[in-house]
Design a protein around this motif. Structure first.
Motif, PDB file in Angstrom:
ATOM      1  N   THR A 197       0.832  -1.208   0.000  1.00  0.00           N
ATOM      2  CA  THR A 197       0.000   0.000   0.000  1.00  0.00           C
ATOM      3  C   THR A 197       0.863   1.254   0.000  1.00  0.00           C
ATOM      4  O   THR A 197       0.534   2.251  -0.634  1.00  0.00           O
ATOM      5  N   MET A 198       1.978   1.192   0.716  1.00  0.00           N
ATOM      6  CA  MET A 198       2.850   2.358   0.787  1.00  0.00           C
ATOM      7  C   MET A 198       3.467   2.664  -0.578  1.00  0.00           C
ATOM      8  O   MET A 198       3.720   3.816  -0.900  1.00  0.00           O
ATOM      9  N   LYS A 199       3.698   1.621  -1.334  1.00  0.00           N
ATOM     10  CA  LYS A 199       4.342   1.830  -2.629  1.00  0.00           C
ATOM     11  C   LYS A 199       3.408   2.522  -3.619  1.00  0.00           C
ATOM     12  O   LYS A 199       3.795   3.453  -4.301  1.00  0.00           O
ATOM     13  N   GLN A 200       2.182   2.036  -3.694  1.00  0.00           N
ATOM     14  CA  GLN A 200       1.269   2.686  -4.645  1.00  0.00           C
ATOM     15  C   GLN A 200       0.746   3.967  -4.011  1.00  0.00           C
ATOM     16  O   GLN A 200       0.241   3.977  -2.899  1.00  0.00           O
ATOM     17  N   GLN A 201       0.894   5.059  -4.769  1.00  0.00           N
ATOM     18  CA  GLN A 201       0.603   6.374  -4.209  1.00  0.00           C
ATOM     19  C   GLN A 201      -0.846   6.525  -3.752  1.00  0.00           C
ATOM     20  O   GLN A 201      -1.125   6.922  -2.633  1.00  0.00           O
ATOM     21  N   ASN A 202      -1.782   6.151  -4.623  1.00  0.00           N
ATOM     22  CA  ASN A 202      -3.175   6.413  -4.290  1.00  0.00           C
ATOM     23  C   ASN A 202      -3.889   5.185  -3.766  1.00  0.00           C
ATOM     24  O   ASN A 202      -3.700   4.082  -4.235  1.00  0.00           O
ATOM     25  N   GLY A 203      -4.718   5.415  -2.783  1.00  0.00           N
ATOM     26  CA  GLY A 203      -5.396   4.324  -2.109  1.00  0.00           C
ATOM     27  C   GLY A 203      -6.334   3.589  -3.032  1.00  0.00           C
ATOM     28  O   GLY A 203      -7.343   4.138  -3.448  1.00  0.00           O
ATOM     29  N   ASN A 204      -5.990   2.344  -3.343  1.00  0.00           N
ATOM     30  CA  ASN A 204      -6.967   1.497  -4.019  1.00  0.00           C
ATOM     31  C   ASN A 204      -7.962   1.032  -2.964  1.00  0.00           C
ATOM     32  O   ASN A 204      -7.911   1.441  -1.826  1.00  0.00           O
ATOM     33  N   LYS A 205      -8.793   0.143  -3.356  1.00  0.00           N
ATOM     34  CA  LYS A 205      -9.738  -0.349  -2.348  1.00  0.00           C
ATOM     35  C   LYS A 205      -9.020  -1.282  -1.370  1.00  0.00           C
ATOM     36  O   LYS A 205      -8.061  -1.966  -1.745  1.00  0.00           O
ATOM     37  N   PRO A 206      -9.494  -1.283  -0.134  1.00  0.00           N
ATOM     38  CA  PRO A 206      -8.834  -2.071   0.919  1.00  0.00           C
ATOM     39  C   PRO A 206      -8.742  -3.542   0.530  1.00  0.00           C
ATOM     40  O   PRO A 206      -9.668  -4.090  -0.057  1.00  0.00           O
ATOM     41  N   ARG A 207      -7.616  -4.135   0.875  1.00  0.00           N
ATOM     42  CA  ARG A 207      -7.446  -5.552   0.603  1.00  0.00           C
ATOM     43  C   ARG A 207      -7.428  -6.292   1.931  1.00  0.00           C
ATOM     44  O   ARG A 207      -7.201  -5.711   2.987  1.00  0.00           O
ATOM     45  N   SER A 208      -7.659  -7.588   1.855  1.00  0.00           N
ATOM     46  CA  SER A 208      -7.604  -8.335   3.106  1.00  0.00           C
ATOM     47  C   SER A 208      -6.962  -9.687   2.874  1.00  0.00           C
ATOM     48  O   SER A 208      -7.030 -10.241   1.777  1.00  0.00           O
ATOM     49  N   ILE A 209      -6.321 -10.169   3.893  1.00  0.00           N
ATOM     50  CA  ILE A 209      -5.725 -11.499   3.834  1.00  0.00           C
ATOM     51  C   ILE A 209      -6.407 -12.345   4.895  1.00  0.00           C
ATOM     52  O   ILE A 209      -6.413 -11.989   6.078  1.00  0.00           O
ATOM     53  N   LYS A 210      -6.988 -13.433   4.444  1.00  0.00           N
ATOM     54  CA  LYS A 210      -7.643 -14.324   5.398  1.00  0.00           C
ATOM     55  C   LYS A 210      -6.721 -15.492   5.680  1.00  0.00           C
ATOM     56  O   LYS A 210      -6.295 -16.187   4.757  1.00  0.00           O
ATOM     57  N   GLN A 211      -6.412 -15.684   6.935  1.00  0.00           N
ATOM     58  CA  GLN A 211      -5.512 -16.790   7.275  1.00  0.00           C
ATOM     59  C   GLN A 211      -6.305 -18.002   7.716  1.00  0.00           C
ATOM     60  O   GLN A 211      -7.418 -17.887   8.225  1.00  0.00           O
ATOM     61  N   ASP A 212      -5.682 -19.156   7.529  1.00  0.00           N
ATOM     62  CA  ASP A 212      -6.398 -20.390   7.829  1.00  0.00           C
ATOM     63  C   ASP A 212      -6.251 -20.807   9.285  1.00  0.00           C
ATOM     64  O   ASP A 212      -5.243 -20.553   9.929  1.00  0.00           O
ATOM     65  N   LEU A 213      -7.280 -21.472   9.752  1.00  0.00           N
ATOM     66  CA  LEU A 213      -7.252 -22.039  11.098  1.00  0.00           C
ATOM     67  C   LEU A 213      -7.151 -23.551  10.976  1.00  0.00           C
ATOM     68  O   LEU A 213      -7.596 -24.135   9.994  1.00  0.00           O
ATOM     69  N   GLU A 214      -6.601 -24.144  11.997  1.00  0.00           N
ATOM     70  CA  GLU A 214      -6.346 -25.571  11.901  1.00  0.00           C
ATOM     71  C   GLU A 214      -6.334 -26.152  13.308  1.00  0.00           C
ATOM     72  O   GLU A 214      -5.750 -25.571  14.220  1.00  0.00           O
ATOM     73  N   ILE A 215      -7.007 -27.267  13.464  1.00  0.00           N
ATOM     74  CA  ILE A 215      -6.977 -27.903  14.792  1.00  0.00           C
ATOM     75  C   ILE A 215      -5.670 -28.671  14.958  1.00  0.00           C
ATOM     76  O   ILE A 215      -5.296 -29.456  14.079  1.00  0.00           O
ATOM     77  N   ILE A 216      -4.981 -28.405  16.043  1.00  0.00           N
ATOM     78  CA  ILE A 216      -3.783 -29.174  16.348  1.00  0.00           C
ATOM     79  C   ILE A 216      -4.147 -30.130  17.480  1.00  0.00           C
ATOM     80  O   ILE A 216      -4.349 -29.718  18.625  1.00  0.00           O
ATOM     81  N   ARG A 217      -4.233 -31.387  17.126  1.00  0.00           N
ATOM     82  CA  ARG A 217      -4.634 -32.376  18.137  1.00  0.00           C
ATOM     83  C   ARG A 217      -3.433 -32.748  18.977  1.00  0.00           C
ATOM     84  O   ARG A 217      -2.444 -33.272  18.476  1.00  0.00           O
ATOM     85  N   ARG A 218      -3.525 -32.503  20.232  1.00  0.00           N
ATOM     86  CA  ARG A 218      -2.458 -32.943  21.138  1.00  0.00           C
ATOM     87  C   ARG A 218      -3.102 -33.729  22.273  1.00  0.00           C
ATOM     88  O   ARG A 218      -4.117 -34.416  22.042  1.00  0.00           O
ATOM     89  N   GLY A 219      -2.568 -33.602  23.447  1.00  0.00           N
ATOM     90  CA  GLY A 219      -2.976 -34.539  24.484  1.00  0.00           C
ATOM     91  C   GLY A 219      -4.069 -34.117  25.448  1.00  0.00           C
ATOM     92  O   GLY A 219      -4.348 -34.838  26.407  1.00  0.00           O
ATOM     93  N   THR A 220      -4.694 -32.985  25.242  1.00  0.00           N
ATOM     94  CA  THR A 220      -5.650 -32.546  26.269  1.00  0.00           C
ATOM     95  C   THR A 220      -7.106 -32.780  25.907  1.00  0.00           C
ATOM     96  O   THR A 220      -8.001 -32.352  26.619  1.00  0.00           O
ATOM     97  N   THR A 221      -7.310 -33.446  24.763  1.00  0.00           N
ATOM     98  CA  THR A 221      -8.699 -33.793  24.438  1.00  0.00           C
ATOM     99  C   THR A 221      -8.789 -35.284  24.154  1.00  0.00           C
ATOM    100  O   THR A 221      -7.869 -35.866  23.575  1.00  0.00           O
ATOM    101  N   ALA A 222      -9.879 -35.890  24.575  1.00  0.00           N
ATOM    102  CA  ALA A 222     -10.061 -37.330  24.357  1.00  0.00           C
ATOM    103  C   ALA A 222     -11.548 -37.652  24.337  1.00  0.00           C
ATOM    104  O   ALA A 222     -12.377 -36.839  24.766  1.00  0.00           O
ATOM    105  N   THR A 223     -11.853 -38.846  23.852  1.00  0.00           N
ATOM    106  CA  THR A 223     -13.262 -39.231  23.804  1.00  0.00           C
ATOM    107  C   THR A 223     -13.828 -39.339  25.209  1.00  0.00           C
ATOM    108  O   THR A 223     -13.133 -39.680  26.156  1.00  0.00           O
ATOM    109  N   LEU A 224     -15.099 -39.030  25.299  1.00  0.00           N
ATOM    110  CA  LEU A 224     -15.806 -39.078  26.584  1.00  0.00           C
ATOM    111  C   LEU A 224     -15.850 -40.517  27.057  1.00  0.00           C
ATOM    112  O   LEU A 224     -16.211 -41.422  26.302  1.00  0.00           O
ATOM    113  N   GLN A 225     -15.483 -40.739  28.290  1.00  0.00           N
ATOM    114  CA  GLN A 225     -15.508 -42.102  28.828  1.00  0.00           C
ATOM    115  C   GLN A 225     -16.937 -42.518  29.124  1.00  0.00           C
ATOM    116  O   GLN A 225     -17.632 -41.872  29.848  1.00  0.00           O
TER     117      GLN A 225
END
Lengths: 337, 337
Positions: free
Chosen positions: B309-337
DNA sequence: AGCACTTATGGAACCGGTTCCATAAAAGTT
DNA sequence: AACTTTTATGGAACCGGTTCCATAAGTGCT
């Protein structure tokens, strides 16, 4: 695109000289109440804010403090940074942040940042400068304060790490331990700072006093990342005649130790005592016994020292602030069964 | 005290005009090789470095990026800051750090920092601006990028927190849980940011889809400090018909939950499943299942967006970056006994 | 040789503040 | 009333760069 009024616009509209406007901006007493108000009104009307850069150029001051630290990964460094930031929030100084992840970058920073045009003062955290650096610093004429480094040629804030290492080790000895390991950063690399070396000295000193022979195999070196330390510790704990107590040279190291013990099913503190160093935030909820050093406060103290040096024009002799260390007894150390 | 040469000193000594020196400094092609070398020699000889402030004033650019974040206490914010810092290290831009611990300070920062004379660009992390702020930002003409805030009027980097809340909750539902609590920051305070609200929405949505009724008592609010969350969680776990799973809206919250369970002798994950959000450094060694969002990367992406944005002199329309979410399975979740 | 066109170069003007000197007006002194 | 002192004020000069315009010297073409 956007019209930004200058001091001259204000002067014209208020029908005064630019000097008068400047005087109003700087609260000079020699402006009549009537004029002051008129100028203030115009400032309000034009929504004028003085250009900080122009101000810096003409006044020769940057209104900026730079801080150089080795990284933003270590919780203790972040905690010190928080202290600095908090001390600075009350002032109208801006904080410019530099992180020296590599030796080259560090060299670059040390060569370019100390320059009156860059910052009015500089804080350097946990990085001991070489003699060459010191000379360059002194030539630059910029006030510099070191945090977590004991360097008599510059203002500095420090703790006695040798004593820290000693009382940590002594604490374990007092609990009856004699098989005491020490886990620290790699000592004697370029980037390593004196603190680790001194904690090792203190460790050795306490052992000597207690008549315990220093065992080279009990000094383990690795970067304070949980995974690394965990593996080193596992190796250590699997040896025959394994230590019953571990002095971790930082809380970050201690975390790795705790997780190693957990994975090996070794109970802390029943089967293994662990003491850390720093008292970072995590230490409390980990219930970790540790040697507390005032991290946040070191930032505050550093700024105090820096500001007081910045105020007095000519360099007096370097001052230093020695901070106290204190053992925080929590749940990871216990008497030898 | 120390003599600092200026461009005019260099010009005199090299017997050229100041314009020529400036051209040499800026690698202008229209300087003859002979002259260039002569000037460079003098620069070397006088140990001349151009004054950055003067350069800024005349060129109208500050070579500075400002970052405003709510605090330096939260590990996720520090991780984002690290990303920014790292992205900036390669450029010759300096990073000015502002932390807005209070609402007043935030107001002050939002009013003063966005000013062409202060910074060439601004990053704002995890703080949603009001409409008034937005208008002021736009007037200032300074490129601004928001990180961790979805605001269509400005460039921004964000994640879909609603989906994050949903997949976290769904993960627990998939494991057979139906008594699922949600612990988050206080929602609907001035300082709270949309993320928490959206995670709550996602939580509710997942429950709804699974035909589980939302239980108001199962939504607990508190600041993400281990001690606070620990106590809230203890209260929660002591109620009759206590939850068998907890979705903590941040890993910092999850830590409090883990310590509450430990103190109550409740086994994780056998008796209680816990899922966090963020995937901060600690999550790994705590073996915490969590929803990973790219924190470090968000800093990088923010800088990328800002620079483009700093490089281009005039403001184009706002851009957005959507980042991904991801479940990281580790040791604190387990099936209900 | 004469003219047009590059290529190097010098330096005034400028960026937007602060500072200091000159001066006018007001107040105080004898 | 004449003179000194104080108080307010205007604005040139300055901080140290960049930019741009004017000009001199060099090059190429007919």
């Amino acid at each position: 695109m956007t019209f930004t009024p200058t001091i001259r616009d204000v002067a014209r509209k208020a029908e005064v000289g630019i000097g008068t406007v400047s005087r109003v901006l700087n609260n000079s007493p020699s402006v009549s109440e009537v004029t002051r108000q008129r100028v203030l009104d115009v400032i309000e009307e034009l929504n004028f804010t003085p250009n900080p850069i122009a101000r810096r150029l003409s006044s020769g001051t940057t209104h900026t403090v730079a801080i150089i630290l080795p990284n933003l990964t270590s919780p203790s460094l972040v905690e010190r940074l928080r202290g600095v930031q908090s001390a600075l929030a009350d002032s109208d100084y801006a904080l410019v942040l530099y992180s020296a992840e590599t030796t080259e970058r560090l060299e670059e920073l040390f060569n370019t940042i100390p320059n009156k045009a860059n910052a009015d003062g500089i804080l350097i955290v946990s990085i001991p400068p070489t003699d060459e650096h010191l000379e360059h610093f002194s030539k630059s004429g910029v006030p510099i304060v070191l945090i977590d480094v004991k360097e008599p040629q510059l203002d500095h804030v420090f703790v006695d790490d040798t004593i820290g290492g000693e009382i940590a080790t002594q604490h374990l000895i007092d609990l009856g331990h004699t098989n005491i390991a020490f886990i620290s950063d790699p000592i004697d690399t370029l980037f390593s700072f004196g603190a680790m070396k001194n904690r090792l000295q203190g460790y050795k000193k306490a052992l000597r006093k207690a008549g315990i022979k220093f065992n080279k195999g009990f000094h383990v070196e690795g970067l304070p990342q949980a995974e690394i330390v965990k593996n080193l510790t596992k190796d250590l704990l699997r040896t025959p005649n394994a230590p019953t107590a571990i002095f971790a040279a930082s809380d970050a190291h201690a975390i790795g130790v705790i997780y190693a013990a957990r994975e090996l099913g070794i109970h802390i503190p029943k089967e293994l005592s662990v003491i850390g160093f720093d008292d970072i935030r995590d230490a409390e909820y980990l219930n970790l016994t540790t040697v507390r050093q005032p991290l946040f406060e070191s930032g505050h103290d550093g700024i105090d020292l820096l500001f007081s040096t910045m105020k007095q024009q000519n360099g007096n002799k370097p001052r230093s602030i020695k901070q106290d260390l204190e053992i925080i007894r929590r749940g990871t150390t216990a008497t030898l069964q």
